[in-house]
Design a protein around this motif. Structure first.
Motif, mmCIF file in Angstrom:
data_model
loop_
_atom_site.group_PDB
_atom_site.id
_atom_site.type_symbol
_atom_site.label_atom_id
_atom_site.label_comp_id
_atom_site.label_asym_id
_atom_site.label_seq_id
_atom_site.Cartn_x
_atom_site.Cartn_y
_atom_site.Cartn_z
ATOM 1 N N ALA A 10 0.814 -1.223 0.000
ATOM 2 C CA ALA A 10 0.000 0.000 0.000
ATOM 3 C C ALA A 10 0.842 1.266 0.000
ATOM 4 O O ALA A 10 0.362 2.326 -0.390
ATOM 5 C CB ALA A 10 -0.921 0.011 1.213
ATOM 6 N N CYS A 11 2.084 1.195 0.424
ATOM 7 C CA CYS A 11 2.891 2.404 0.579
ATOM 8 C C CYS A 11 3.067 3.117 -0.768
ATOM 9 O O CYS A 11 3.574 2.533 -1.718
ATOM 10 C CB CYS A 11 4.257 2.069 1.160
ATOM 11 S SG CYS A 11 5.277 3.544 1.370
ATOM 12 N N PRO A 12 2.652 4.380 -0.855
ATOM 13 C CA PRO A 12 2.725 5.107 -2.131
ATOM 14 C C PRO A 12 4.153 5.375 -2.604
ATOM 15 O O PRO A 12 4.375 5.612 -3.780
ATOM 16 C CB PRO A 12 2.027 6.440 -1.843
ATOM 17 C CG PRO A 12 1.282 6.258 -0.581
ATOM 18 C CD PRO A 12 1.998 5.196 0.187
ATOM 19 N N GLY A 35 6.867 3.334 -1.621
ATOM 20 C CA GLY A 35 7.704 2.132 -1.509
ATOM 21 C C GLY A 35 8.734 2.223 -0.392
ATOM 22 O O GLY A 35 9.878 1.828 -0.562
#
Lengths: 387, 68
Positions: B60-62, B64
Motif C-alpha cells: 500500500a505504501c505510495p 515504496g
C-alpha cells in the motif's frame, strides 16, 4: 483542564465539528498533531461549488486556486469524453489555506485550537469516554471531556481505541502520489482524468489546474506491483504537455474506497471524515462529505449534551443522520465503482466511444441501448447502472 | 561472533521503514493486525509482536518505503 468536547484532528471534518459545537455554546478543544494546520496537504484539492455553498462557509479568494467547469475524461486508448458545462463547476482549493481558515472559523466561533498536540490515548471509565490524553511538545496532560470527535484521518486512532473497525482492506485502499507541477500546458478551467490499466490500475490519473501553467498531477492505484510514485513518473513521462514541467511539491497518501465503515459511533465517540471512510468510492473525493458529517456530528453532540446522554444509543442518531445526508450518494458511487472494476481497458474504450458521441447530462436509457447494440452485455449493464 | 551473526539475522527479519516515508498513514490504515501506529507527526511505530508479515503495508505504501 476540562471541557465539553475534544475534537481530534483539524482537517475540514474536525474544524466544522468544532465550529458547530462552539457556535451552540459548548466548550470545545480542537487539537491537531501537526505544527501547522493544513500542512502537509494530503489531497488533490478538487471539490464542488454547491456543497460549499450549502454548508454556508465564507468563501475566501485566498483559498481558491482556480475555478473549474468540468473534466475531460480520457479512456485507455485516448478517446475523449467531455464532461464539462456550468452544472459541473467546482473549485480547486488551496488546502493549506482552506483548512487553516476552517480552523480559524472554529476559533472565531469560540473553540480553542491547539496545534502540535497529539492525542495519544483516551481515558475510558465504566465504558464511557471521560477524557483525552494529550501531548504538546514534551508535556503530557489530560483533558477531561464528555465526548470525543475522532476526525483523525485514515490512520484513525480514536476509532480503534474504542473498538470500531476502521481497517481498510488492501484491495480497497488506493495508494496515491501527486506532484504539484509548474510550467506545464493545461486548460485553466478543465480537469483532466485518465483511465487505464497502464496508467493507473484500480484508479485513475488526474491533472487538476491550479492556475495558468500550474496543476496537481497525480494518480491513485490499487493492487499494483509498483509504487504509486513509480506509476506517476511513468505517467508524466508519457504525456507531452506534462513532461517538461518542474515539480514544486509532492503529496502522497491513501484513499479508502470501500465505502463508509460499518459503525461510526460508540460510547462517547463519533468518527468523522476519513476516519469514518466518508470518501466517495468512485472519485476519491471527501472534502464536502467530511465537512457535512462534521456539522452533523456537532448537531448530534449538542443534542446529547442537552440530554446529558452520550451513550451509544444516543449517538446512533449521528449515523442515522449522515446516512440520510450522504449515504445514498456514497452507495451509488460504490455501485458504479464496483461496475467499473469489472471492466477491462477494451470495454472502457467502448464505453468512452458511446459516451463521447452523446451529450453528457442529457442521456437517457433509450439512447444508450440504441447506440450500444453491438456492445458486450457487461458494458451495457454498466452503462444502465450509471443512469 | 555467533552472537553477532544472530543479531544481524534478527535485524534482517524486522520490518524496515526507510527515510522515504512521508508519514501519510496509509500503512496504518491497511494493517490487519494493528501492528502499526502513526505517532506524533513523524514516526511510524511497528509492534513486531503483532506483525503477521502479510506485506499489506509494503504493497500500500505510495512511495515504496516499507520492506517486510
Amino acid at each position: 483542564m476540562r471541557c465539553d468536547f475534544v475534537v481530534v484532528g483539524a482537517g475540514p471534518g474536525g474544524s466544522m465539528a468544532a465550529k458547530t459545537l462552539a457556535e451552540k455554546g459548548a466548550k470545545v478543544l480542537l487539537v491537531e498533531k501537526r505544527p501547522e494546520i493544513g500542512v502537509p496537504v494530503r489531497c488533490a484539492e478538487a471539490t464542488g461549488i454547491e456543497g460549499l455553498k450549502a454548508l454556508g462557509i465564507k468563501i475566501k479568494e485566498k483559498f481558491i486556486a482556480s475555478r473549474t467547469r468540468g473534466a475531460y475524461v480520457y479512456s485507455p486508448d485516448g478517446t475523449l469524453v467531455d464532461i464539462s458545462g456550468k452544472e459541473y463547476s467546482g473549485y480547486i482549493l488551496e488546502r493549506r489555506l482552506f483548512d487553516k481558515y476552517l480552523a480559524i472559523y472554529a476559533a472565531e466561533a469560540g473553540a480553542e485550537v491547539r496545534t502540535r498536540t497529539y492525542a495519544y490515548d483516551l481515558l475510558i471509565k465504566d465504558n464511557a469516554v471521560k477524557g483525552v490524553f494529550l501531548k504538546q511538545f514534551n508535556k503530557r496532560f489530560l483533558v477531561e471531556c464528555k465526548a470525543v470527535v475522532g476526525a483523525d484521518g485514515i490512520e484513525s486512532k480514536i476509532g480503534r481505541r474504542v473498538g470500531l473497525n476502521t481497517r481498510t482492506k488492501l484491495s480497497q485502499m488506493t495508494s496515491n502520489a501527486q506532484f504539484e507541477m509548474v510550467g506545464i500546458d493545461v486548460h485553466e478551467d478543465i480537469m483532466e482524468l485518465y483511465f487505464g490499466r497502464e496508467v493507473a490500475p484500480g484508479g485513475y490519473a488526474w491533472v487538476f489546474p491550479k492556475g495558468k501553467d500550474i496543476a496537481n498531477v497525480g494518480l491513485g492505484i490499487r493492487n499494483a506491483n509498483k509504487s504509486a510514485l513509480e506509476y506517476l513518473k511513468n505517467f508524466i513521462n508519457s504525456k507531452k504537455h506534462l513532461r517538461n514541467g518542474k515539480i514544486s511539491g509532492i503529496v502522497v497518501g491513501g484513499v479508502p474506497v470501500q465505502g463508509p465503515v460499518e459503525k461510526t459511533y460508540s460510547n462517547g465517540v463519533v468518527l468523522v471524515g476519513d476516519a469514518a471512510r466518508h470518501v466517495d468510492p468512485l472519485t476519491g473525493g471527501g472534502i464536502y462529505n467530511a465537512m457535512k458529517c462534521g456539522v452533523i456530528a456537532g448537531e448530534v453532540l449538542i443534542e446529547a449534551l442537552e440530554k446529558d446522554n452520550f451513550s451509544e444509543e444516543s449517538l446512533a442518531e449521528y449515523e442515522k443522520r449522515w446516512k440520510q445526508a450522504i449515504g445514498s450518494a456514497l452507495m451509488r458511487s460504490l455501485r458504479v465503482k464496483e461496475g467499473l472494476e469489472k471492466l477491462n481497458d477494451e470495454q472502457l474504450n467502448q464505453i468512452a466511444k458511446v459516451l463521447s458521441s452523446l451529450k453528457f447530462g442529457s442521456v437517457d436509457l433509450k439512447d444508450i441501448t440504441k447506440i450500444s447494440e453491438e456492445l458486450p452485455p457487461e458494458v451495457i449493464e454498466f452503462l444502465q447502472g450509471l443512469l | 561472533m555467533e552472537k553477532f551473526l544472530w543479531c544481524i539475522l534478527l535485524l534482517a527479519k524486522l520490518m524496515k521503514i526507510s527515510k522515504a516515508c512521508c508519514y501519510c498513514g496509509t500503512c496504518v490504515a491497511v494493517c490487519p493486525s494493528n501492528a502499526l501506529e502513526l505517532c506524533d507527526c513523524e514516526s511510524v511505530v511497528v509492534n513486531e509482536k503483532l506483525c503477521i508479515k502479510c506485506k499489506a503495508c509494503e504493497k500500500a505504501c505510495p512511495v515504496g518505503a516499507i520492506r517486510v
